[in-house]
Scaffold this motif. Structure first.
Motif, short mmCIF file in Angstrom:
data_model
loop_
_atom_site.label_atom_id
_atom_site.label_comp_id
_atom_site.label_asym_id
_atom_site.label_seq_id
_atom_site.Cartn_x
_atom_site.Cartn_y
_atom_site.Cartn_z
N PRO A 1 -22.59 24.44 35.65
CA PRO A 1 -21.98 25.55 36.40
C PRO A 1 -21.79 25.22 37.87
N VAL A 2 -22.80 24.59 38.47
CA VAL A 2 -22.69 24.26 39.89
C VAL A 2 -21.56 23.25 40.11
N ALA B 1 -38.71 8.07 35.05
CA ALA B 1 -40.00 7.37 34.99
C ALA B 1 -40.85 7.72 36.21
N MET B 2 -40.18 8.04 37.33
CA MET B 2 -40.91 8.34 38.55
C MET B 2 -41.26 9.82 38.70
N TRP C 1 -45.29 30.01 40.97
CA TRP C 1 -44.76 31.37 41.04
C TRP C 1 -44.28 31.83 39.66
N ARG D 1 -40.30 12.40 43.61
CA ARG D 1 -41.76 12.39 43.51
C ARG D 1 -42.44 12.59 44.85
N ASP D 2 -41.74 12.28 45.97
CA ASP D 2 -42.38 12.43 47.27
C ASP D 2 -42.06 13.76 47.96
N VAL D 3 -40.85 14.26 47.76
CA VAL D 3 -40.41 15.42 48.54
C VAL D 3 -40.16 16.64 47.65
N TYR E 1 -45.79 35.05 37.34
CA TYR E 1 -45.08 36.27 36.98
C TYR E 1 -44.41 36.21 35.61
N ILE F 1 -29.24 16.90 39.82
CA ILE F 1 -28.65 16.48 41.10
C ILE F 1 -27.92 15.16 40.93
N LEU G 1 -24.56 15.68 38.92
CA LEU G 1 -23.63 16.59 39.59
C LEU G 1 -22.37 15.90 40.12
N TRP H 1 -37.31 10.28 46.02
CA TRP H 1 -37.21 11.59 46.70
C TRP H 1 -37.85 12.67 45.83
N GLY I 1 -18.27 24.87 39.82
CA GLY I 1 -18.05 25.68 41.01
C GLY I 1 -17.56 24.82 42.17
#
Lengths: 357, 359
Positions: free
Chosen positions: A133-134, A284-285, A187, A174-176, A191, A217, A220, A172, A137
């Motif tokens: 979808p993204v 794998a990461m 979250w 695994r670190d960020v 809920y 990502i 995309l 990115w 878009g």
């Protein structure tokens, strides 16, 4: 270019520019009786005879061999993977397709791809659910909404993103990216924990959800650039006809652009699926490498065929390598089917063939 | 882009209507939506500002839809909603990508020094902050170089066959499978070279033991590069105008010479663009190198013997390393890799822009 007719291929004009390879026969000339035309007209009598080992046929065979190389490689991949997989499959003491675990290095090798195949399909499908979808878009934005001076550089950036190596996305992830995803998982668990997919009691983070989002990502840009090309090919007449009938912009897109681009969209999604199924290093990461079939998306866990190959290869012995090759064979078969379907859809609509490189 | 937009005719469906939702009302709805979301979220204590934004977006869409269907009619309201969704898809996609770029630069600058590019990981223990990627850069350049040398002649000749000679079902089959081959996962290419070259061919020269090498990685990269190069070259050759070829034939130039002297030079810049894009893609591949080159900490200039590393593999290995200095090395190597790949890609695109053959 008429290479079937000897006249054009064999370069007439009495041998002014012929090659050395054909000199001999050109000098000797062909008896007029062999040519149906009268020899005086157009120099037909002076045409060199087609030789078997000239530059022309040599070059032709060379290119043919290079072209056939592709088929040879595809067949060779299947043959060599099978040849290395069979001994390991023979040694396997469990059912390869239903057993749920991976310990091929012992004296009694036990391995099966049930959990791996499940993880592969689950993460790829989730990634596509998020990405498609993204991507559509963005493609619509680039083709129909954005002004040209935004659309061109943005399209360029999207193309660049397709070139970023997957290991960078993995790093990115695994670190960020793991931090917001972990917060989000906690979250969701708080809920929506009553849903089995968001249940469990942690730890969260290195989960199918992280892997699938990173994968989303990564696919995309591919889906975006393919479907943008397709949307841009919509005949302006169709769009203008829709607008002239009083359609709003969205109605124009729904009635003119999307139906026209449907095969292209399907093909783009299939190609994205093929990419997502085969992605190795980023998963794998980011996945938490476990061997269980669980629909839980947020707890640490998840594994795919490709990620398992990358992770288990280091400590694999002979049988272990064979087992990994066997799982790679399954992956090869799956992606081959997906890609062939996508290509068949593209080929049915010839217009899209050139854009779907 | 439609004719209406190009010519600037003012009669679009958006402004034929007399009654229109004013911008002030839309802004008001946006503010109210965010405020409502903030009240709900913080009032119930169910989340932080991220949830406020997400919920606010939903409230905004609903509010605009209701208001616009009152004032402008339901069709215009639907149009507005979809337009908002399409714009938000763009924002949603740009956020993570901006994050990738930001972390890459900020974390990658940490170890961006001469030592990183001048030393290898040989004899670097977990407590040593030094160490660099010299061996990995050497590996990447050698492997990609060998792969290019193998693939370019093969790919260009294959494309020439498809465009100039290929007829009938055989050529159609090749074209189809070139496209299918584009989608072969890189790990499968690695496994192929592992089972064929490393496990079957190298034991003949290596006392029966499988030999990992940079050359094996180059073979795997060739498998990945071949379809890309065939495909892009084929497209470029098809763009060469037919009259150019016919002119050469009319002058008596043989076909092979026409192809080599007329067709290829005309399409050259486009072909080079395709090759550079393929190289960029191959340089970033990790999985095949991991399987068949083996990796290694020391500098190894010989691609045909012993383990070799590559930049992508270096990133992967450092990311999995327990040393607290490893992440910095991984990020700097990632920055180097991305810089290499992007420079190649951008150069290729600029070259493509100068190409005179266009569709």
């Amino acid at each position: 270019m008429g290479d079937t007719s000897p006249r054009s291929a064999e370069t007439g004009t009495g041998g002014t520019l012929t090659t050395d390879g054909r000199r001999g026969s050109a000098g000797g000339g062909v008896p007029p009786a062999h040519t149906p035309d009268s020899p005086g007209l157009g120099g037909g009598g002076g045409l060199p005879r087609r030789t078997r080992f000239g530059m022309e046929s040599g070059f032709r065979v060379l290119t043919l061999a290079a072209g056939a190389m592709v088929l040879v490689i595809i067949v060779a991949i299947a043959v060599f993977l099978i040849s290395k997989a069979v001994p390991a499959l023979r040694a396997n003491t469990e059912n390869f397709f239903t057993f749920n675990g991976w310990s091929p290095n012992g004296t009694e090798p036990r391995f099966g791809i049930a959990a791996l195949a499940f993880g592969t399909v689950l993460s790829a499908v989730l990634a596509l659910l998020v990405a498609v979808p993204v991507a559509l878009g963005i493609a619509l934005f680039l083709s129909h909404y954005a002004p040209r001076r935004i659309a061109t550089p943005l399209g360029f950036v999207i193309d660049l993103l397709a070139a970023v190596p997957s290991v960078v996305f993995g790093l990115w992830g695994r670190d960020v990216f793991i931090n917001p995803v972990r917060d989000f998982s906690v979250w969701l668990n708080e809920y929506f924990g009553w849903l089995p997919i968001f249940g469990g009691d942690g730890p969260f983070g290195r989960s199918i959800m992280l892997g699938a989002l990173v994968l989303a990502i990564m696919v995309l840009p591919i889906i975006t650039s393919l479907s943008r090309e397709v949307f841009l090919q919509t005949p302006a007449m169709n769009e203008e006809a829709a607008l002239a009938l009083g359609a709003t912009k969205w109605e124009m897109i729904r009635t003119a652009v999307l139906p026209y681009g449907k095969p292209g969209i399907i093909a783009a999604v299939m190609l994205g699926l093929g990419r997502a199924l085969g992605e190795t290093i980023a998963l794998a990461m980011t996945l938490g490498i476990t061997f269980d079939i669980s629909a839980n998306l947020i707890e640490n866990g998840g594994n795919t065929i490709a990620a398992n190959i990358a992770n288990a290869f280091g400590e694999a012995n002979d049988t272990g390598r064979g087992a990994l090759i066997a799982s790679g064979l399954v992956l090869f078969a799956i992606t081959l089917v997906v890609n062939m379907t996508a290509r068949a859809i593209i080929y049915r609509r010839r217009e899209f063939r050139d854009s779907a490189a | 882009m439609s004719l209406l937009e190009r010519t600037g005719v003012a009669m679009t469906p958006g402004n034929i209507r007399t009654r229109k939702l004013s911008t002030a009302v839309v802004l008001g709805i946006a503010v109210a939506a965010v405020a409502l979301a903030a009240v709900v979220v913080f009032g119930l204590g169910i989340g932080n500002w991220v949830l406020v934004v997400a919920l606010g977006g939903v409230f905004y869409l609903a509010g605009v839809y209701v208001a616009a269907s009152r004032v402008e009619g339901r069709r215009a309201a639907r149009n507005r909603t979809w337009s908002a969704l399409i714009h938000s898809a763009c924002v949603l996609a740009i956020l993570p990508l901006a994050s990738v770029v930001w972390t890459l630069v900020s974390k990658g600058m940490e170890r961006l020094d001469g030592d990183f590019f001048g030393s290898s990981m040989n004899n670097i223990g977990a407590r040593d902050p030094e160490g660099g990627a010299y061996h990995a850069i050497v590996g990447t350049l050698e492997q990609v170089g060998i792969a290019t040398v193998i693939t370019v002649p093969l790919g260009v000749l294959g494309a020439i066959y498809l465009v100039e000679y290929g007829r009938g079902r055989f050529a159609a089959a090749i074209r189809f499978f070139v496209d299918v081959m584009t989608g072969i996962p890189s790990i499968v290419a690695g496994l192929f070279v592992l089972s064929f070259y490393v496990l079957i061919v190298t034991p003949w020269f290596n006392d029966g033991r499988p030999g990992f090498s940079g050359f094996a990685a180059a073979l795997a990269l060739s498998v990945l590069m071949l379809p890309t190069i065939v495909r892009s070259t084929e497209e470029m050759l098809r763009l060469v105008p037919g009259p150019l070829r016919e002119g050469a034939y009319a002058l008596g130039v043989p076909k092979w010479k026409t192809i080599l002297r007329i067709v290829l030079p005309t399409a050259l810049s486009g072909i080079v663009t395709g090759i550079m894009l393929a190289i960029a893609r191959a340089a970033g591949e990790t999985a095949p190198v991991l399987l068949v080159a083996g990796g290694g900490a020391a500098i190894n200039f010989n691609a045909f013997e012993n383990n070799q590393s590559s930049l992508a593999l270096f990133v992967y290995q450092q990311a999995g390393d327990a040393s607290r200095y490893a992440p910095a090395r991984a990020w700097t190597a990632a920055l180097t890799l991305v810089a290499l790949v992007l420079i190649l890609t951008i150069a290729a695109k600029l070259l493509a822009r100068r190409n005179q053959l266009t569709r």
